[in-house]
Design an enzyme around this catalytic site. Structure first.
Site, PDB file in Angstrom:
ATOM      1  N   GLU A 294       1.045  -1.126  -0.229  1.00 20.38           N
ATOM      2  CA  GLU A 294       0.199   0.155  -0.107  1.00 20.38           C
ATOM      3  C   GLU A 294       0.907   1.202   0.188  1.00 20.38           C
ATOM      4  O   GLU A 294       1.661   1.271   0.813  1.00 20.38           O
ATOM      5  CB  GLU A 294      -0.935  -0.007   1.111  1.00 20.38           C
ATOM      6  CG  GLU A 294      -1.956  -1.351   1.467  1.00 20.38           C
ATOM      7  CD  GLU A 294      -2.610  -1.499  -0.001  1.00 20.38           C
ATOM      8  OE1 GLU A 294      -2.997  -0.495  -0.610  1.00 20.38           O
ATOM      9  OE2 GLU A 294      -2.958  -2.628  -0.244  1.00 20.38           O
ATOM     10  N   CYS A 328      -1.609   8.812   4.361  1.00 13.28           N
ATOM     11  CA  CYS A 328      -1.628   8.390   2.722  1.00 13.28           C
ATOM     12  C   CYS A 328      -2.724   8.937   2.336  1.00 13.28           C
ATOM     13  O   CYS A 328      -2.966   9.109   0.987  1.00 13.28           O
ATOM     14  CB  CYS A 328      -1.311   7.061   2.793  1.00 13.28           C
ATOM     15  SG  CYS A 328      -2.440   6.150   3.574  1.00 13.28           S
TER      16      CYS A 328
HETATM   17  P1  NAD Z   1       9.215   4.818   2.973  1.00 12.75           P
HETATM   18  O1  NAD Z   1       8.882   4.387   1.638  1.00 12.75           O
HETATM   19  O2  NAD Z   1      10.390   6.056   2.831  1.00 12.75           O
HETATM   20  O3  NAD Z   1       9.660   3.727   4.160  1.00 12.75           O
HETATM   21  C1  NAD Z   1       8.787   2.554   4.289  1.00 12.75           C
HETATM   22  C2  NAD Z   1       9.624   1.534   4.822  1.00 12.75           C
HETATM   23  O4  NAD Z   1      10.527   0.886   3.795  1.00 12.75           O
HETATM   24  C3  NAD Z   1      10.655   1.856   5.972  1.00 12.75           C
HETATM   25  O5  NAD Z   1      10.612   0.994   6.916  1.00 12.75           O
HETATM   26  C4  NAD Z   1      11.886   2.223   5.379  1.00 12.75           C
HETATM   27  O6  NAD Z   1      13.155   2.111   6.215  1.00 12.75           O
HETATM   28  C5  NAD Z   1      12.018   1.211   4.115  1.00 12.75           C
HETATM   29  N1  NAD Z   1      12.802   1.404   3.066  1.00 12.75           N
HETATM   30  C6  NAD Z   1      12.837   2.462   2.288  1.00 12.75           C
HETATM   31  N2  NAD Z   1      13.790   2.399   1.345  1.00 12.75           N
HETATM   32  C7  NAD Z   1      14.239   1.310   1.402  1.00 12.75           C
HETATM   33  C8  NAD Z   1      14.778   0.271   0.278  1.00 12.75           C
HETATM   34  N3  NAD Z   1      15.541   0.747  -0.739  1.00 12.75           N
HETATM   35  N4  NAD Z   1      14.917  -1.122   0.727  1.00 12.75           N
HETATM   36  C9  NAD Z   1      14.164  -1.515   1.860  1.00 12.75           C
HETATM   37  N5  NAD Z   1      13.542  -1.035   2.539  1.00 12.75           N
HETATM   38  C10 NAD Z   1      13.466   0.367   2.537  1.00 12.75           C
HETATM   39  O7  NAD Z   1       7.867   5.368   3.616  1.00 12.75           O
HETATM   40  P2  NAD Z   1       7.692   6.321   4.876  1.00 12.75           P
HETATM   41  O8  NAD Z   1       8.215   7.569   4.659  1.00 12.75           O
HETATM   42  O9  NAD Z   1       7.789   5.636   6.015  1.00 12.75           O
HETATM   43  O10 NAD Z   1       5.886   6.529   4.787  1.00 12.75           O
HETATM   44  C11 NAD Z   1       5.164   7.368   4.131  1.00 12.75           C
HETATM   45  C12 NAD Z   1       4.779   6.932   2.777  1.00 12.75           C
HETATM   46  O11 NAD Z   1       4.064   5.636   3.046  1.00 12.75           O
HETATM   47  C13 NAD Z   1       3.868   7.734   2.115  1.00 12.75           C
HETATM   48  O12 NAD Z   1       4.279   7.764   0.506  1.00 12.75           O
HETATM   49  C14 NAD Z   1       2.487   7.154   2.148  1.00 12.75           C
HETATM   50  O13 NAD Z   1       1.695   7.763   1.109  1.00 12.75           O
HETATM   51  C15 NAD Z   1       2.685   5.695   2.356  1.00 12.75           C
HETATM   52  N6  NAD Z   1       1.582   5.284   3.181  1.00 12.75           N
HETATM   53  C16 NAD Z   1       0.505   4.654   2.378  1.00 12.75           C
HETATM   54  C17 NAD Z   1      -0.463   3.989   3.080  1.00 12.75           C
HETATM   55  C18 NAD Z   1      -1.481   3.245   2.428  1.00 12.75           C
HETATM   56  O14 NAD Z   1      -2.078   2.498   3.146  1.00 12.75           O
HETATM   57  N7  NAD Z   1      -1.616   3.411   1.095  1.00 12.75           N
HETATM   58  C19 NAD Z   1      -0.482   4.134   4.442  1.00 12.75           C
HETATM   59  C20 NAD Z   1       0.647   4.620   5.154  1.00 12.75           C
HETATM   60  C21 NAD Z   1       1.745   5.315   4.414  1.00 12.75           C
END
Ligand code: NAD
Length: 542
Positions: A294, A328
């Site tokens: 998501e 989000c």
């Molecule tokens: P992010 O993508 O920066 O990080 C998410 C997770 O992935 C973290 O644990 C991070 O450490 C890890 N990560 C980042 N890069 C990585 C890589 N290259 N390899 C492996 N792991 C990696 O997201 P965020 O800033 O924590 O959250 C915000 C984002 O999440 C926004 O884009 C928001 O829209 C989305 N979000 C979506 C929903 C939904 O239900 N659609 C809900 C909540 C948040």
């Protein structure tokens, strides 16, 4: 061991408490905030039930009070990722063989701990860690997380009860709902403690074992979730919490032959990168991994001239600015008719003027800080660019300051160009862009809404006219996974509005619904013949 089919408690949405002045829950919360601020938490990794400290630590600070230190967490390496995979695989057979009622009990007990004795601590930890005001914390780490756990238990039981409807005479057809073969990687975002808990718990409930990597910016509240799962009786190795840099963890996880599934919530760019990595490694795996993600959104509000200006203004200020726009589902682009714009504008200006910004411990603050310096700088750069661009105008807010915490004022941009970048790109902060359209252009506006951004997460329309509502719903059918009529596009409730989007917003597997749980099982069909044939010849052979 009993073989009875037990009746489950009927799940109910956890009641959201008011925290009004004078309420007992407010006094308990305030005492807990003080207590946590007087303590220093040392957060280890949890691998196979062992608390792993590496000595390589990072300090944790409330985003709204950088001078205060909450504690530190221990950072692991690739070696710890491997240990966590080994622990998950070692715990697998016993966990998968445990009767489902016992697995259910653990998560139901966790929900009761969260909503009961741990309520104040969960809220205080989330308020300090992610800078959420008490209402935002309560609807996340208490209500939503308890709901996820209780409703998922109900859905799990429904799945297990679903059996082939037909078994002809002499045959018994059955379905066994096996967990996936291997381990599941839960990779979670900073913004919801409930999502962090659910992404690891949902596959675990279905008999899987998990390697869980929370976001670096959510470790403080994630550690408490881990503690509660253990207190509820989760066996060692079922959920292993690693605190390792994302790409470093991914390197080990995505090359492992037993990698069986990814349960991700986070940004679209990261998810697409992970999907690509999994695709490149596909020949290494024993099974085709389940990929559930998501991701981002560019969530819209469209008002029809027949709608009510005050209702639209309230939906916009709540939808865009609660939790500093870091949901989000947050409203981040709005399309308003010329005829109501000046009313909506004055209502919004009055609301924003009355909103206080500051720490979460001061319960009078509606707005708190954004999560990290990186997020602050990114949001501020969008605001600076908007101030410099001639085809947009920053009409409310626009100020920011990171001297004490990462504070950004609720900001409204008025765009003359409906495809201006802040109408299309996810900013993930308290920035709303508004485009004002000529009243007779409503149909064209719906087309624009549908085609402006690659996302399709949430969206809302406001209208009184039924035909307009019906037409808009059809026109925007694929523009939002969660569609709202005369309501703000945020605040989905488990068991009521299953959440998730399509297009670039995710695989739309609807967290907190039966649809999500189906992704964590690999059904086995069993046909048993009570009277096997003894002659290969069919009657037509004569
Ligand atoms: P992010 O993508 O920066 O990080 C998410 C997770 O992935 C973290 O644990 C991070 O450490 C890890 N990560 C980042 N890069 C990585 C890589 N290259 N390899 C492996 N792991 C990696 O997201 P965020 O800033 O924590 O959250 C915000 C984002 O999440 C926004 O884009 C928001 O829209 C989305 N979000 C979506 C929903 C939904 O239900 N659609 C809900 C909540 C948040």
């Amino acid at each position: 061991m009993s073989n009875a089919i037990f009746k489950l408690p009927t799940p109910q949405n956890e009641k959201v408490l008011s925290y009004a002045p004078g309420s007992p829950e407010r006094a308990e919360l305030q005492a807990m905030l003080q207590q946590l601020k007087s303590e220093y938490w040392e957060v280890p990794m949890t691998i196979g039930g062992q608390k792993v400290k590496t000595g390589n630590t990072v300090t944790m600070h409330p985003p709204h009070e950088l001078a205060h230190t909450l504690g530190e967490y221990h950072v692991g390496t690739a070696e710890h990722v491997q240990q966590a995979i080994d622990a998950a695989l070692a715990a697998k057979d016993a966990w998968a063989a445990m009767p489902w009622q016992d697995r259910a009990s653990i998560f139901l007990k966790a929900a009761d701990l969260i909503a009961g004795p741990y309520r104040a601590k969960m809220n205080a930890a989330t308020m300090l860690c992610q800078s959420k005001n008490i209402y935002q914390a309560e609807i996340d780490c208490v209500a939503e997380l308890a709901d996820f756990l209780r409703f998922n238990v109900e859905y799990m039981a429904q799945i297990y009860a679903e059996q082939p409807p037909i078994s002809p005479e002499g045959i018994w057809n059955r379905l066994d709902y096996r967990p996936l073969e291997g381990f599941v990687f839960a990779l979670t975002p900073f913004n919801f403690t409930a999502i962090a808990g659910n992404l690891s718990a949902a596959p675990a409930m279905m008999g899987n074992t998990i390697v869980w990597k929370p976001s670096e910016a959510q470790v403080y509240s994630a550690a408490l979730v881990m503690e509660i799962f253990e207190l509820a009786g989760l066996p060692d190795g079922v959920i292993n919490m690693i605190l390792v840099d994302g790409p470093e963890a991914g390197e080990v996880i995505f090359s492992h032959p037993d990698f069986a599934g990814l349960h991700f919530t986070g940004s679209t760019g990261v998810f697409q990168h992970l999907w690509q990595t999994i695709g490149n490694n596909i020949s290494k795996y024993k099974s085709y991994p389940r990929i559930v993600g998501e991701t981002g959104g560019k969530d819209f509000v469209v008002a029809h001239p027949s709608s009510d200006a005050k209702q639209v203004a309230t939906a916009l200020v709540r939808g865009a600015f609660e939790f500093q726009g870091q949901k989000c589902s947050a409203a981040s682009r709005a399309y308003l008719p010329e005829s109501m714009w000046s009313d909506v504008r004055s209502y919004m200006e009055a609301d924003l003027a009355s909103m206080k910004m500051g720490t979460t411990e001061d319960l009078g603050n509606f707005i708190n800080a954004v999560i990290t310096e990186k997020a602050f700088d990114k949001i501020a750069s969008y605001i600076d660019q908007a101030k410099a661009d001639s085809n947009v105008e920053v009409i409310m807010g626009g100020g920011y300051d990171k001297s004490k915490g990462y504070f950004i004022e609720p900001t409204v941009i008025l765009a003359k160009d409906p495809k201006y970048r802040t109408m299309c790109e996810e900013i993930f902060g308290p920035v709303l862009t508004i485009y004002v359209y000529a009243d007779d252009q409503y149909e064209e506006i719906l087309e624009l809404v549908d085609t402006t951004s690659p996302y399709a997460l949430t969206g809302a329309i406001f209208a009184k006219d039924r035909e307009v509502i019906q037409f808009s719903e059809q026109k925007l059918k694929n523009a939002a996974g969660n569609f709202y009529i005369n309501d703000k596009p945020t605040g989905a409730v488990v068991g009521q509005q299953p959440f998730g989007g399509a297009r670039a917003s995710g695989t739309n597997d609807k967290a907190g619904s039966i649809l999500n749980l189906y992704r964590w099982i690999s059904p086995q069909t069993i046909k048993e013949n009570f009277n096997p044939p003894t002659d290969y010849r069919y009657p037509f052979l004569g």
